[in-house]
Design a protein around this motif. Structure first.
Motif: not given
Length: 613
Positions: A366-367, A370, A374, A404-405, A408-409, A413-416
């Motif tokens: 996933k990382w 992502q 990005d 952030n990616s 999030k991965s 949690k998405d801290y964009f």
């Protein structure tokens, strides 16, 4: 070729480039043209899309990537008489030559290429006649006509008949301030109400970007920016909050202040507890620099006029700030800047995409996916965002999206939004070699994120590297009624450096008695200015030492180095044949450890009042 046909060819080239970057796993074989229609030759147009796996790549291309109105499609066979078209050069991409800019942004970018001594103008396309119409406040000379033609060709990649028209009220064609709040207005479109000295500063800011942008985005080691021996801090006042300016004057030789927009400027001055007259006097004394990252027209005009007339060198406008930020990010986040050609970018992204499919760990998979997404978005939009938005476009090329990616991965949690807002402060402070003093609603985010920018431990497990640091709760600061100019002129660099040395000393195993003695010595200096001995404002100060902190260099690595190292680890583990990724990992690691970007220093300050017995 007619004007509209040439424009469509440019749109087709841009659409093809975006496809290669945003859907890098597709094997493209060139862009072709036949009778005004365009074709992208590829082997696998109906494979699942990257990120949006419920759609085919051809569906994503038609709905989201293709420039609207451009007659282009993906095919597995091209018509027999179709002709292969050359792609844009790197210089053309950097210059936005052929980008599908709206008419407002096209005029702004062209204005940056035309000398300000030329008549004010507005360019428009006439699809009925096939002409490019230029409206001017006065007719150009023959030499000016040739300059217009040359610059229009370099920006639009279009050769068409140009017609010049006299329009004494050409300024009415200029866009209103509400067109795009983040788009930087150009000096050529400024009203006559601005002074010559401010217009000169404005033009210098634009010229700096025009002269340097091609060098910035080529794989050339940037010159090391000269650093001052004086201590400097940065306060991002965009949310109209700050501590009393007297506090900063006791700790730093120079205060860099990001000025808020006009509607909240008075509130910001109130939080600093300073008048505009005092602020301008501090500017004259070289105690402050004023930073304006947005378009000039969004700030209080009289402040800009007075500041530039008093000390123009200490006024930083948007494009200069963008230039400094990109220079710093080339060392801090070299992965974004090392690949220069579309071919190389697609190859790297494609290798990352397929590497993710070979990884068994779902979190690592996933990382990498992502990270690939990005990087693709950054490379697809970076030149246009920086050219149009100046300093307000630097987030796209910073570490924020990549950090952030990762978060999030691994956390879900998405801290964009939080990272996007906080990273501007961090990257602008780093670019100006300043300590970041977090203030306002983003203070906590800025503090935490700055440590992550500075370095992560070898065995990183979502921990933040905060060593060495200091936390004290008994450091005195100057009370608000001490005249700010008197303080600035009397509280010398010697006292400031003494206290800063204290912060450094604390990180080198000083005893509590030695720390207390140093703090007491500093407090004695502060008390010279204090009339009320029983009420003293104090600060809690948290800091991470910069250049002298060897512990950070030994225990932590820059985040860009960390994530490329993790990619390298995965490559070794898989034994995968991803040559291009291996090359870029080596290049990023080499560049990071050769240039050693400074750790970002954060000074967290909190006002409170205590009784001193």
């Amino acid at each position: 070729m007619k004007l509209t046909e040439k424009i469509m060819e440019n749109y087709a080239k841009r659409s093809y480039e975006k496809l290669r970057i945003l859907q890098p796993h597709v094997k493209t074989k060139g862009l072709y043209e036949q009778n005004g229609r365009y074709f992208i030759l590829c082997e696998d147009k109906d494979v699942k899309g990257f990120v949006k796996t419920n759609q085919t790549v051809s569906e994503i291309f038609d709905r989201e990537i293709r420039t609207f109105g451009c007659p282009i499609k993906m095919v597995e066979e091209v018509p027999v008489d179709a002709v292969l078209i050359n792609e844009r050069t790197d210089d053309e991409i950097i210059s936005l030559a052929g980008n599908p800019l709206n008419i407002v942004e096209l005029n702004k970018q062209l204005a940056l290429l035309i000398p300000n001594s030329f008549p004010k103008f507005w360019i428009d396309y006439n699809n009925e006649t096939g002409n490019t119409d230029i409206f001017l406040e006065k007719m150009p000379s023959p030499e000016e006509e040739e300059t217009f033609k040359d610059k229009i060709k370099s920006l639009t990649a279009v050769i068409s008949p140009i017609k010049f028209h006299l329009d004494a009220e050409v300024e009415k064609r200029f866009p209103s301030e509400t067109h795009d709040p983040l788009s930087i207005t150009v000096s050529n479109h400024a009203s006559n109400s601005f002074s010559k000295i401010l217009l000169d500063k404005w033009e210098e800011d634009e010229q700096l970007w025009s002269d340097s942008k091609h060098i910035l985005f080529k794989e050339i080691d940037s010159e090391e920016q000269k650093t001052s021996t004086n201590s400097t801090c940065l306060i991002n006042g965009q949310f109209s909050e700050a501590q009393n300016i007297r506090n900063y004057l006791t700790l730093f030789d120079e205060i860099q202040i990001v000025i808020p927009l006009e509607y909240s400027y008075k509130e910001f001055l109130k939080s600093l507890d300073v008048t505009e007259i005092d602020l301008l006097k501090l500017l004259e004394l070289n105690k402050v620099k004023l930073i304006f990252p947005h378009s000039i027209q969004r700030y209080k005009k009289s402040l800009l006029e007075n500041a530039v007339s008093i000390n123009p060198a200490n006024v930083i406008l948007s494009r200069e700030l963008a230039h400094k930020t990109v220079l710093d990010l080339k060392r801090r986040n070299p992965l974004v800047f090392l690949p220069t050609s579309t071919d190389e970018k697609q190859e790297i992204l494609s290798d990352l995409y397929f590497l993710a499919t070979e990884v068994s760990d779902p979190l690592e998979q996933k990382w990498i996916h992502q990270l690939t997404d990005d990087l693709a978005n950054t490379w697809s939009h970076m030149h246009e965002l920086l050219a149009i938005r100046g300093a307000m476009g630097t987030f796209n090329v910073g570490l924020g999206p990549i950090i952030n990616s990762a978060l999030k991965s691994f956390t879900g949690k998405d801290y964009f939004l939080e990272i996007m807002q906080a990273s501007n402060s961090i990257e602008w402070a780093a670019a100006n070699h300043a300590v970041l003093c977090p203030v306002g609603p983003l203070a906590r985010n800025e503090e935490r994120l700055a440590y992550l920018y500075s370095g992560v431990r070898e065995g990183w497990n979502l921990e933040i590297e905060t060593s060495p640091n200091i936390a004290t709760d008994a450091i005195l600061t100057i009370a608000q009624y001490v005249p700010v100019i008197e303080l600035a002129q009397t509280f010398t660099s010697t006292e400031i450096q003494r206290f800063r040395q204290l912060i450094v000393d604390v990180t080198h195993n000083k005893s509590s008695e030695e720390i207390n003695a140093a703090i007491q010595d500093f407090n004695d200096n502060v008390k010279r200015f204090e009339k009320n001995k029983n009420r003293i404002d104090t600060w809690d100060v948290k800091g991470v030492t910069l250049d002298t902190g060897l512990e950070v260099a030994n225990s932590a690595i820059p985040f860009a180095g960390f994530f490329t190292k993790q990619i390298g680890r995965i490559l070794q583990h898989k034994g995968a044949n991803n040559k291009k990724i291996g090359e870029i990992v080596d290049r990023v690691q080499s560049k990071i450890y050769r240039t050693s970007p400074n750790v970002i220093l954060v000074s967290k300050m909190r006002d409170k009042v205590k009784d001193i017995l």
